[in-house]
Design an enzyme around this catalytic site. Structure first.
Site, PDB file in Angstrom:
ATOM      1  CB  CYS A 145      42.782  15.127  39.876  1.00  0.00           C
ATOM      2  SG  CYS A 145      43.730  15.582  38.398  1.00  0.00           S
TER       3      CYS A 145
ATOM      4  CB  CYS B 110      57.421  65.513  45.186  1.00  0.00           C
ATOM      5  SG  CYS B 110      58.510  64.544  46.247  1.00  0.00           S
TER       6      CYS B 110
ATOM      7  CG  ASP C  10      27.187  57.075  18.273  1.00  0.00           C
ATOM      8  OD1 ASP C  10      27.168  58.198  18.791  1.00  0.00           O
ATOM      9  OD2 ASP C  10      26.862  56.037  18.866  1.00  0.00           O
TER      10      ASP C  10
END
Length: 532
Positions: A18, A85, A485
């Site tokens: 708005c 570089c 895991d």
């Protein structure tokens, strides 16, 4: 009336609903130092900002975000040529960051790429034009295409030729070790050194001139200055005593050029091998896919595959895209994504990932993600982003490199002036000044860190370890324990039969019967029996 030096930037703004939003965004922008005026268009969702000095797109975007709205941005990737570089890296980053609409830029010397954060809608052509003006040609690499550095075969031959030419110049040093004073005639030294200086050394002159023209210095300029000083000093000493045997410095100029070119060649080889790791990930996707439609099956290029297509995947083929299994049952080898050593059973309704290897069953997959949105493509982007990002140590190196070249030139001048004022004579003063330039020539300062990071992430990717943040590599020195895991990540990825025992004692007959029963199966455990 606005000052003639005012600059204008069109800023995309999302989230406005708005006129109140418009007023709030305009108020936030006008509070940013240097902003002269700000006008927001709700319909186009854009803000036009005029500043009295240099534009700071990041500061303007931060003001909009603090006001509660979003500034859409995108990332553009450029392949940049001509960087040699860390000074080049700094110059490329500065050329990009001063452009309107650029929020940030990270340049990777080893990969020759630039990751640029820009406001949505910023054209890549604007960035490319700025880099061309700075002396670094750039282009947008084709998405998904293998990145191949320049062929190193020609460079290798040039380095070998340089070594052959420089070897006779260095040979007298070997005589000094045995108490023999060997010295090539000045003419021979000049004939050997000149092709190296202006043949192999031509690239340093070109790159150094570009840097000088841009008002900065880089390692190539330092190599050109140091070797030219040694070469020129040798010509002067030779011209002063053409019939004698003056001590010349042709070998210093030639050896420095050859060794720096050798380092560039080794860097190129390491880069090529590292990029091959990413290319191997890309090659997990097939080039074509078999799509089932109303007219039957048709083979289409992967680029033409669309979300919602039904793709037929036969045994032994790789899935071309992410999707959902709609027909058939099979086992998929998903080790490239999960590290799981055994193929995983998949049934209708299960999600499957592109690049996975289909096992024994013919299946139909309905695609849900294609092209750059697949899991495999996102993994490749993560690795590329990690290679392009900078670890803290590399940021420190870049800051040092920006002042390294002018500092070396200053030290060389001070060294020469100091020796001359001390009464050592002009020749001794010049020799010591040249020595400072020659010793400082090799650009390991700007090359070692990015090359090490790139090679490290590339080797890790080749072994299935994906590095998301380059800072993780820097912190690895503090790691003392690594926890896994699942045991599957530590195996070869395929089961094997290690022992068998028959109740009647006939182990050979047991294996023969078991292999006969499993001869028609593609199950991983069946293959373990038949391959024993």
């Amino acid at each position: 009336m606005l000052h003639a030096m005012n600059q204008t930037l069109t800023l995309p703004v999302a989230g406005m609903t708005c006129a109140s939003c418009v007023a709030r965004v305009e108020k936030a922008l006008k509070k940013v130092p240097g902003v002269v005026d700000a006008r927001v268009n709700l319909a186009t969702e854009q803000a036009t900002v005029e500043t009295s000095g240099a534009l700071d797109a990041a500061a303007l975007g931060a003001a909009v975000v603090r006001a509660g709205y979003e500034v859409p941005e995108q990332r553009l990737k450029l392949q940049v040529d001509g960087m040699t570089c860390a000074s080049c890296v700094g110059r490329v980053e500065r050329a990009l960051k001063k452009l309107p609409g650029v929020l940030g830029a990270a340049v990777n010397l080893a990969a020759g790429t630039a990751e640029v954060r820009v406001l949505a809608g910023t054209a890549a052509a604007t960035l490319i034009a700025a880099l061309d003006h700075a002396g670094y040609p750039a282009h947008v690499p084709q998405e998904g295409s293998p990145r191949q550095p320049a062929p190193a075969d020609r460079e290798g031959w040039l380095v070998a030729l340089g070594l052959l030419l420089a070897a006779p110049l260095v040979l007298p040093m070997a005589g000094d070790l045995f108490g023999q004073h060997w010295m090539l005639p000045a003419l021979w030294q000049w004939l050997l050194a000149t092709p190296v200086q202006f043949g192999l050394g031509a690239r340093f002159y070109r790159a150094g001139w570009k840097a000088l023209r841009a008002g900065s210095g880089n390692m190539d300029l330092l190599v050109a200055l140091g070797t030219s000083a040694a070469y020129g000093l040798s010509l002067w000493l030779w011209a002063r005593d053409p019939d004698g045997m003056p001590h010349l410095y042709f070998e210093s100029a030639a050896v420095v050029i050859v060794l720096v070119r050798l380092g560039k060649w080794l860097e190129s080889r390491a880069k090529r091998r590292t990029l091959q790791a990413l290319d191997a990930l890309r090659e997990l996707r097939p080039d074509t896919a078999t799509v089932r439609g109303a007219g039957g099956e048709r083979r289409v290029p992967l680029a033409e595959l669309r979300i919602g297509d039904d793709v037929i995947v036969r045994p032994g083929e790789r899935l071309p895209a992410d999707g959902t299994l709609v027909e058939g049952r099979t086992h998929l080898d998903e080790s490239m994504l999960t590290g799981e050593s055994l193929p995983v059973a998949r049934e209708p309704g299960d999600a499957v990932a592109g690049g996975a290897l289909n096992g024994e069953g013919l299946i139909v997959v309905r695609t849900t993600a294609v092209g750059t949105e697949t899991q495999l493509a996102r993994i490749v982007r993560l690795v590329e982003t990690a290679q392009a990002a900078k670890a803290p140590i590399q940021q420190t190196v870049d800051r040092v490199a920006e002042v390294f070249v002018p500092a070396v030139v200053g030290v060389a001048l001070l060294a020469g002036l100091g020796w001359w004022l001390a009464g050592a004579g002009l020749e001794t003063a010049v020799v010591n000044a040249v020595a400072v330039l020659v010793i400082a020539c090799p650009c390991a300062l700007g090359l070692a860190t990015p090359a090490a990071l790139m090679v490290g992430t590339g080797l890790a990717a080749r072994r299935g370890v994906l590095v998301r943040d380059p800072q993780a590599l820097e912190l690895m020195r503090q790691v003392r324990v690594v926890a896994f895991d699942k045991t599957g990540t530590l195996t070869e990825g395929r089961p094997a039969l290690v022992a068998s025992q028959a109740l009647d004692g006939d182990d050979a007959a047991l294996l023969r019967d078991a292999a006969a029963l499993q001869a028609g199966s593609e199950h991983p455990l069946a293959r373990a029996v038949t391959q024993t």
